[in-house]
Design a protein around this motif. Structure first.
Motif, PDB file in Angstrom:
ATOM      1  N   ARG A  25      16.194  -8.241  81.305  1.00 46.65           N
ATOM      2  CA  ARG A  25      17.087  -9.035  80.453  1.00 46.65           C
ATOM      3  C   ARG A  25      18.532  -8.564  80.532  1.00 46.65           C
ATOM      4  O   ARG A  25      19.456  -9.373  80.481  1.00 46.65           O
ATOM      5  CB  ARG A  25      16.580  -9.032  79.009  1.00 46.65           C
ATOM      6  N   SER A  26      18.753  -7.247  80.673  1.00 45.27           N
ATOM      7  CA  SER A  26      20.157  -6.805  80.744  1.00 45.27           C
ATOM      8  C   SER A  26      20.771  -7.152  82.097  1.00 45.27           C
ATOM      9  O   SER A  26      21.943  -7.512  82.177  1.00 45.27           O
ATOM     10  CB  SER A  26      20.298  -5.323  80.391  1.00 45.27           C
ATOM     11  N   THR A  27      19.979  -7.083  83.175  1.00 50.11           N
ATOM     12  CA  THR A  27      20.517  -7.479  84.483  1.00 50.11           C
ATOM     13  C   THR A  27      20.816  -8.982  84.500  1.00 50.11           C
ATOM     14  O   THR A  27      21.866  -9.420  84.990  1.00 50.11           O
ATOM     15  CB  THR A  27      19.507  -7.135  85.613  1.00 50.11           C
ATOM     16  N   LEU A  28      19.910  -9.753  83.921  1.00 46.10           N
ATOM     17  CA  LEU A  28      20.123 -11.203  83.847  1.00 46.10           C
ATOM     18  C   LEU A  28      21.379 -11.523  83.018  1.00 46.10           C
ATOM     19  O   LEU A  28      22.170 -12.407  83.365  1.00 46.10           O
ATOM     20  CB  LEU A  28      18.878 -11.866  83.245  1.00 46.10           C
ATOM     21  N   ALA A  29      21.570 -10.754  81.958  1.00 46.16           N
ATOM     22  CA  ALA A  29      22.765 -10.963  81.115  1.00 46.16           C
ATOM     23  C   ALA A  29      24.035 -10.678  81.928  1.00 46.16           C
ATOM     24  O   ALA A  29      25.024 -11.416  81.836  1.00 46.16           O
ATOM     25  CB  ALA A  29      22.702 -10.071  79.876  1.00 46.16           C
ATOM     26  N   ASP A  30      23.996  -9.609  82.762  1.00 45.47           N
ATOM     27  CA  ASP A  30      25.160  -9.308  83.614  1.00 45.47           C
ATOM     28  C   ASP A  30      25.447 -10.463  84.558  1.00 45.47           C
ATOM     29  O   ASP A  30      26.583 -10.692  84.955  1.00 45.47           O
ATOM     30  CB  ASP A  30      24.916  -8.036  84.444  1.00 45.47           C
ATOM     31  N   LYS A  31      24.408 -11.175  84.934  1.00 42.57           N
ATOM     32  CA  LYS A  31      24.586 -12.307  85.856  1.00 42.57           C
ATOM     33  C   LYS A  31      24.915 -13.592  85.093  1.00 42.57           C
ATOM     34  O   LYS A  31      24.996 -14.675  85.673  1.00 42.57           O
ATOM     35  CB  LYS A  31      23.337 -12.498  86.717  1.00 42.57           C
ATOM     36  N   GLY A  32      25.027 -13.504  83.770  1.00 44.63           N
ATOM     37  CA  GLY A  32      25.542 -14.633  83.006  1.00 44.63           C
ATOM     38  C   GLY A  32      24.536 -15.439  82.207  1.00 44.63           C
ATOM     39  O   GLY A  32      24.864 -16.497  81.680  1.00 44.63           O
ATOM     40  N   VAL A  33      23.284 -14.961  82.110  1.00 48.08           N
ATOM     41  CA  VAL A  33      22.287 -15.739  81.373  1.00 48.08           C
ATOM     42  C   VAL A  33      21.609 -14.848  80.318  1.00 48.08           C
ATOM     43  O   VAL A  33      21.109 -13.768  80.630  1.00 48.08           O
ATOM     44  CB  VAL A  33      21.212 -16.320  82.324  1.00 48.08           C
ATOM     45  N   ILE A  34      21.580 -15.325  79.096  1.00 41.86           N
ATOM     46  CA  ILE A  34      20.953 -14.569  78.005  1.00 41.86           C
ATOM     47  C   ILE A  34      19.613 -15.199  77.646  1.00 41.86           C
ATOM     48  O   ILE A  34      19.546 -16.386  77.322  1.00 41.86           O
ATOM     49  CB  ILE A  34      21.843 -14.591  76.730  1.00 41.86           C
ATOM     50  N   VAL A  35      18.548 -14.409  77.718  1.00 46.46           N
ATOM     51  CA  VAL A  35      17.243 -14.859  77.213  1.00 46.46           C
ATOM     52  C   VAL A  35      16.803 -13.882  76.122  1.00 46.46           C
ATOM     53  O   VAL A  35      17.404 -12.820  75.954  1.00 46.46           O
ATOM     54  CB  VAL A  35      16.167 -14.959  78.333  1.00 46.46           C
ATOM     55  N   ALA A  36      15.765 -14.241  75.383  1.00 48.79           N
ATOM     56  CA  ALA A  36      15.336 -13.405  74.248  1.00 48.79           C
ATOM     57  C   ALA A  36      14.062 -12.644  74.589  1.00 48.79           C
ATOM     58  O   ALA A  36      13.271 -13.077  75.432  1.00 48.79           O
ATOM     59  CB  ALA A  36      15.103 -14.296  73.031  1.00 48.79           C
ATOM     60  N   GLY A  37      13.854 -11.543  73.905  1.00 51.33           N
ATOM     61  CA  GLY A  37      12.636 -10.760  74.077  1.00 51.33           C
ATOM     62  C   GLY A  37      11.470 -11.377  73.311  1.00 51.33           C
ATOM     63  O   GLY A  37      11.647 -12.322  72.539  1.00 51.33           O
ATOM     64  N   GLY A  38      10.296 -10.840  73.545  1.00 59.50           N
ATOM     65  CA  GLY A  38       9.106 -11.338  72.861  1.00 59.50           C
ATOM     66  C   GLY A  38       9.003 -10.794  71.444  1.00 59.50           C
ATOM     67  O   GLY A  38       9.651  -9.818  71.098  1.00 59.50           O
ATOM     68  N   LEU A  39       8.182 -11.460  70.634  1.00 63.79           N
ATOM     69  CA  LEU A  39       7.959 -11.013  69.257  1.00 63.79           C
ATOM     70  C   LEU A  39       6.490 -10.634  69.082  1.00 63.79           C
ATOM     71  O   LEU A  39       5.626 -11.092  69.831  1.00 63.79           O
ATOM     72  CB  LEU A  39       8.293 -12.134  68.268  1.00 63.79           C
ATOM     73  N   GLY A  40       6.230  -9.802  68.088  1.00 64.44           N
ATOM     74  CA  GLY A  40       4.850  -9.463  67.721  1.00 64.44           C
ATOM     75  C   GLY A  40       4.122  -8.738  68.836  1.00 64.44           C
ATOM     76  O   GLY A  40       4.695  -7.892  69.520  1.00 64.44           O
ATOM     77  N   GLU A  41       2.868  -9.126  69.033  1.00 61.73           N
ATOM     78  CA  GLU A  41       2.004  -8.388  69.958  1.00 61.73           C
ATOM     79  C   GLU A  41       2.430  -8.482  71.425  1.00 61.73           C
ATOM     80  O   GLU A  41       2.002  -7.682  72.253  1.00 61.73           O
ATOM     81  CB  GLU A  41       0.550  -8.868  69.811  1.00 61.73           C
ATOM     82  N   VAL A  42       3.261  -9.464  71.751  1.00 58.78           N
ATOM     83  CA  VAL A  42       3.691  -9.596  73.154  1.00 58.78           C
ATOM     84  C   VAL A  42       5.108  -9.076  73.386  1.00 58.78           C
ATOM     85  O   VAL A  42       5.680  -9.267  74.470  1.00 58.78           O
ATOM     86  CB  VAL A  42       3.554 -11.045  73.678  1.00 58.78           C
ATOM     87  N   ALA A  43       5.675  -8.393  72.392  1.00 52.71           N
ATOM     88  CA  ALA A  43       7.009  -7.795  72.573  1.00 52.71           C
ATOM     89  C   ALA A  43       6.969  -6.871  73.790  1.00 52.71           C
ATOM     90  O   ALA A  43       6.020  -6.111  73.973  1.00 52.71           O
ATOM     91  CB  ALA A  43       7.400  -7.016  71.322  1.00 52.71           C
ATOM     92  N   GLY A  44       7.961  -6.983  74.664  1.00 50.60           N
ATOM     93  CA  GLY A  44       8.019  -6.146  75.860  1.00 50.60           C
ATOM     94  C   GLY A  44       7.250  -6.717  77.035  1.00 50.60           C
ATOM     95  O   GLY A  44       7.480  -6.331  78.185  1.00 50.60           O
ATOM     96  N   LYS A  45       6.337  -7.652  76.771  1.00 52.37           N
ATOM     97  CA  LYS A  45       5.525  -8.223  77.858  1.00 52.37           C
ATOM     98  C   LYS A  45       6.011  -9.593  78.299  1.00 52.37           C
ATOM     99  O   LYS A  45       5.647 -10.082  79.367  1.00 52.37           O
ATOM    100  CB  LYS A  45       4.065  -8.361  77.404  1.00 52.37           C
ATOM    101  N   VAL A  46       6.778 -10.237  77.429  1.00 52.51           N
ATOM    102  CA  VAL A  46       7.258 -11.589  77.740  1.00 52.51           C
ATOM    103  C   VAL A  46       8.752 -11.681  77.464  1.00 52.51           C
ATOM    104  O   VAL A  46       9.314 -10.848  76.761  1.00 52.51           O
ATOM    105  CB  VAL A  46       6.567 -12.672  76.855  1.00 52.51           C
ATOM    106  N   PHE A  47       9.394 -12.706  78.043  1.00 55.56           N
ATOM    107  CA  PHE A  47      10.692 -13.099  77.513  1.00 55.56           C
ATOM    108  C   PHE A  47      10.579 -14.531  77.032  1.00 55.56           C
ATOM    109  O   PHE A  47       9.680 -15.268  77.427  1.00 55.56           O
ATOM    110  CB  PHE A  47      11.813 -12.902  78.541  1.00 55.56           C
ATOM    111  N   ARG A  48      11.484 -14.887  76.125  1.00 57.31           N
ATOM    112  CA  ARG A  48      11.476 -16.247  75.588  1.00 57.31           C
ATOM    113  C   ARG A  48      12.751 -16.935  76.015  1.00 57.31           C
ATOM    114  O   ARG A  48      13.838 -16.385  75.875  1.00 57.31           O
ATOM    115  CB  ARG A  48      11.370 -16.213  74.061  1.00 57.31           C
TER     116      ARG A  48
END
Ligand code: PLP
Length: 368
Positions: free
Chosen positions: A313-336
């Motif tokens: 997510r931080s590399t993608l942000a450097d390239k100009g796109v912001i996505v969100a992290g996962g919530l609950g039991e899938v935090a760290g395993k998915v992006f939203r």
């Protein structure tokens, strides 16, 4: 000035330059002719967006959570009970709001990534009567889209009001208030409307308004829709100062939506969702949400092996796109990834190529 990044989170969504321009106009009086006329038009446009002719629209400073509170407090009394159909985070919030105000609440909870089936709802309704049934249309944590049209069909003719939390859907996925007999659609400015956060948006059916009028008092003052009704019918009246710039921006947002046309807008959301998912799958990602519940407005995506959440997510942000992290039991395993509002196909293309180059940059094994 900070370089603008493409905001592909589940809200707020990218804001069209026409809306930004509107927002940046000098603040006018809340009862000036331009404010009165744009408020009226915003309310009329809102009714068209949810295909409602007879109901009452409300636009009030706040956010989606205030809309949820308004929807509930204005339709259900303390001694009554509601049924919440929850497929995740925001269904849980609805039941917490009910609890906070001493409203009885039963919950049917689906597995994450799915939604409550019509059969489960039917079985429950055969056992118990509810003053209202509330459903999240698209849950922002799980990307699951509930079959709200089918719920509505089942509830037709019953005496339960049907409330849809459309914060992640209204204006991006079809919701037909009159045809489907929906009593309340609640939403907010910052998701499918593509307007900056700051507004609570509620549309009430005639039946829902009648229910409010039957209740002598409700445990709310600012959130009491009967106090707002005269202002919504005649915006030259005063109850509490509206956020002038934000409402003018919301008016512009609704104009953009109707200029595009709602059917085309729903189609565009569907095509963009398919485009993103096809690209992500071809890169080796898998979808978290069960196939039959995929939403057109949001994707929740499992990382392929070897790709780490934070660095992706931080590399993608450097390239100009912001996505969100996962919530609950899938935090760290998915992006939203949100893909709703006034997103263009060129922005979609930009995001796909940014994801591709991010994978290479974090050392992804492409296997070809
Ligand atoms: C974002 C969201 C909310 C909450 O809206 P806020 O504006 O953050 O208060 C409620 N319901 C759903 C489905 C949402 O996606």
């Amino acid at each position: 000035m900070e370089k603008e990044k493409l905001l592909l989170i589940p809200g707020p969504t990218p804001v069209h330059p026409r809306i930004i321009n509107k927002l940046s106009l000098p603040t006018v009086s809340h009862v000036s002719p331009i404010m009165i006329s744009e408020s009226k038009d915003a309310l009329e446009n809102l009714k068209k967006i949810v295909f409602c002719e007879s109901g009452e629209p409300f636009i009030v400073a706040g956010a989606g959570t205030l809309s949820m509170e308004m929807a509930l407090l204005n339709t259900v009394m303390r001694e009554e009970k509601i049924l919440v159909l929850s497929q995740g985070y925001f269904g849980d919030r609805m039941s917490q709001i009910a609890e906070s105000f001493g409203i009885g609440c039963d919950v049917i909870q689906s597995a994450w990534g799915e939604a409550v089936s019509v059969e489960e709802l039917e079985a429950r309704l055969s056992q118990e009567n509810y003053a209202a049934v509330a459903s999240t249309h698209v849950d922002t944590a799980t990307g699951a889209c509930a079959p709200v049209k089918d719920y509505a069909e089942l509830l037709k003719g019953s005496n339960s009001l049907f409330i849809i939390d459309g914060v992640c859907a209204t204006g991006g996925i079809e919701e037909r208030m009159d045809d489907w007999d929906v009593d309340v659609i609640l939403t907010a400015a910052q998701k499918c409307f593509g307007v900056p956060p700051g507004l609570a948006v509620v549309v009430m059916s005639e039946r829902a308004m009648q229910k409010r009028k039957q209740m002598k008092s409700i445990p709310a003052y600012y959130a009491d829709l009967l106090r707002w009704l005269p202002i919504m019918r005649d915006p030259s009246k005063y109850f509490s100062t509206p956020c002038v710039n934000e409402i003018r921006a919301f008016y512009e947002g609704t104009e953009i939506m109707l200029e595009e046309g709602m059917e085309k807008r729903f189609d565009r959301h569907e095509k963009i969702a398919q485009t993103f998912r096809a690209a992500l799958k071809s890169f080796g990602f898998k979808l978290f949400t069960k196939a039959s519940y995929l939403a057109d407005t949001l994707s929740v995506v499992y990382y392929p092996e070897g790709v780490e959440d934070k660095s992706f997510r931080s590399t993608l942000a450097d390239k100009g796109v912001i996505v969100a992290g996962g919530l609950g039991e899938v935090a760290g395993k998915v992006f939203r990834m949100g893909h709703m509002g006034n997103l263009s196909f060129s922005q979609v293309e930009f995001a796909i190529s940014a994801i591709e180059s991010t994978l290479s940059a974090v050392g992804y094994d492409w296997k070809y």
